[in-house]
Design a protein around this motif. Structure first.
Motif, PDB file in Angstrom:
ATOM      1  N   ARG A  54      33.355   4.175  78.341  1.00 20.36           N
ATOM      2  CA  ARG A  54      32.380   3.236  77.785  1.00 20.36           C
ATOM      3  C   ARG A  54      31.174   3.080  78.695  1.00 20.36           C
ATOM      4  N   SER A 308      40.153  -9.603  73.781  1.00 22.62           N
ATOM      5  CA  SER A 308      38.758  -9.178  73.694  1.00 22.62           C
ATOM      6  C   SER A 308      37.759 -10.312  73.490  1.00 22.62           C
ATOM      7  N   SER A 385      34.325   1.026  82.770  1.00 22.02           N
ATOM      8  CA  SER A 385      35.160   0.761  81.600  1.00 22.02           C
ATOM      9  C   SER A 385      35.619   2.097  81.021  1.00 22.02           C
ATOM     10  N   SER A 402      38.546  -4.610  67.383  1.00 26.46           N
ATOM     11  CA  SER A 402      38.394  -5.567  68.471  1.00 26.46           C
ATOM     12  C   SER A 402      37.593  -6.783  68.015  1.00 26.46           C
ATOM     13  N   LYS A 407      33.838  -2.840  72.140  1.00 27.07           N
ATOM     14  CA  LYS A 407      35.116  -2.232  72.483  1.00 27.07           C
ATOM     15  C   LYS A 407      35.732  -1.487  71.302  1.00 27.07           C
ATOM     16  N   VAL A 432      30.662  -4.944  78.242  1.00 27.18           N
ATOM     17  CA  VAL A 432      31.975  -4.577  78.744  1.00 27.18           C
ATOM     18  C   VAL A 432      31.783  -3.913  80.097  1.00 27.18           C
TER      19      VAL A 432
END
Length: 434
Positions: A54, A308, A385, A402, A407, A432
């Protein structure tokens, strides 16, 4: 355990001395619990897991040597469960239950090996996939993440002198101990190590676990890492993960089956486990949709682990659901584990103390917090991430929505379909970092 001079080991290390995957028990406990159920119910399902970075600004394909990565992946495929490990798994009591793992499952593990992998580079990133029977590919998730994260750490440390390495680890140790001292002020704290998947390295995670065991005493209730739990005489902590509803969703034949998928897997889980293992993970396709349609029997489960939403918002949402179903939250367990660190742990503890049984899973910010510890100020030690998610089941795309759209994973067309089935209610777009 013997305390290791990590700086010296880092300075001296070579592949023979420090393979990243030392044992197939060097994984999260929930992988073994899920694996036993998967093997029993879905032995023929095929599933593909894929590495997803990510933090796209970190070009892993330009940082980590491909030869080193292949060597570590190949080494992991040679590792087997030892007799000592299988005897410990078979004979130990987990969550107060003797023989958590059935004899036929233990016998099956004796011949287990990680399956083949596919690796290539594209646009400065690694594309790493594991395709095969779900019973085998699921076990690649944690070692794959541990390998890539530790190779990135090793690349950042390469070429450093012995004193520079001493400074890095001394600063990281001091930072962690300062956090431990703050946590001591929370008398009813229950906290465990969830930091395997994005750790700085195995030796560092072991040091962190030893430090928490000494520094927090009974407030440190265990670790998700099965190998460290065995070696340090700690409780192995874990229940289930997003991959169960993701695979169930991928296998659903129509929208009605898709809508029922999150509850189908909980019914299967309930048939295999009970007591404190009855923890629901509500956010695979959005917590609001999950709670809106959740069956009443779920109120009898031990608790929830939201993963989350911001922790206080998530906890309040679940407490409201319990109260709606006539359940006193003070008897229920709320596990907070998404990106937790000292500030958010303290804030959530004070917010929920006395209102619910509260436990924390401390992950990346426990086992990979080296921010500002490098005396040269170089990049490469900050956590990223990185995840390894199931991306297909029996050839059909798997999706995770999520509560945080950042995410979400999956094919865009399938994500749109899932949003039509489950809705966008409660989604909060947040950055994130880990």
């Amino acid at each position: 355990m013997t305390v290791t001079d990590i700086a010296k080991r880092t300075y001296d290390h070579n592949f023979r001395l420090d393979p990243i995957v030392r044992s197939l028990l060097d994984t999260d406990f929930y992988k073994l619990l899920m694996l036993q159920m998967i093997r029993h119910i879905h032995p023929e399902v095929r599933a593909t897991f894929s590495l997803i970075n990510r933090s796209r600004h970190v070009r892993l394909g330009e940082i980590i040597d491909e030869g080193e990565l292949r060597a570590q992946l190949d080494h992991a495929r040679t590792v087997r469960f030892s007799k000592k490990e299988l005897i410990w798994l078979a004979g130990n009591a987990f969550y107060g239950k003797q023989q958590m793992f059935a004899p036929d499952f233990i016998a099956w593990l004796a011949d287990f090996r990680l399956p083949e992998y596919e690796l290539r580079k594209a646009d400065g990133q690694y594309e790493l996939h594991f395709d095969g029977l779900w019973t085998h590919t699921t076990m690649w998730e944690i070692p794959a993440l541990a390998i890539v994260n530790e190779l990135r750490s090793r690349a950042a440390m390469r070429g450093r002198g012995r004193f520079a390495l001493d400074v890095v680890y001394a600063r990281a140790k001091a930072r962690l101990w300062e956090k431990v001292e703050r946590l001591r002020s929370l008398p009813d704290l229950r906290i465990s190590d969830f930091g395997t998947r994005r750790r700085h390295g195995f030796l560092w995670q072991r040091w962190c676990v030893e430090a928490l065991k000494e520094g927090l005493g009974e407030r440190f209730i265990g670790t998700s890492n099965v190998l460290l739990a065995m070696d340090a005489d700690l409780e192995a902590i874990g229940t289930n993960a997003h991959e169960l509803p993701m695979v169930a969703g991928a296998l659903a034949r129509d929208d009605a089956e898709l809508a029922h998928a999150p509850y189908q897997v909980l019914e299967e889980w309930r048939a295999h486990y009970n007591g404190n293992l009855l923890i629901a993970l509500p956010d695979a396709f959005g917590s609001a949709a999950f709670l809106r349609n959740a069956p009443a029997w779920l109120a009898g489960w031990t608790g929830f682990r939201p993963d989350s939403l911001p922790p206080i918002e998530a906890g309040e949402q679940i407490i409201a659901w319990w109260q709606k179903h006539g359940v006193d939250p003070r008897g229920k367990l709320l596990i907070l584990s998404d990106g937790m660190d000292i500030d958010s742990i303290e804030e959530a503890y004070r917010h929920f103390h006395g209102r619910v049984r509260l436990s924390f899973g401390w992950g990346t910010n426990l086992t990979n917090d080296f921010r500002g510890c490098d005396p040269d100020g170089a990049e490469g030690l900050e956590p990223i991430s990185l995840v390894c998610k199931v991306t297909s089941a029996n050839g059909r795309p798997a999706v995770k929505l999520s509560d945080n759209p950042a995410k979400s994973t999956g094919d865009p067309a399938e994500i749109a379909r899932y949003l039509r089935v489950f809705g966008k209610e409660g989604q909060v777009a947040l950055p994130v970092s880990v």
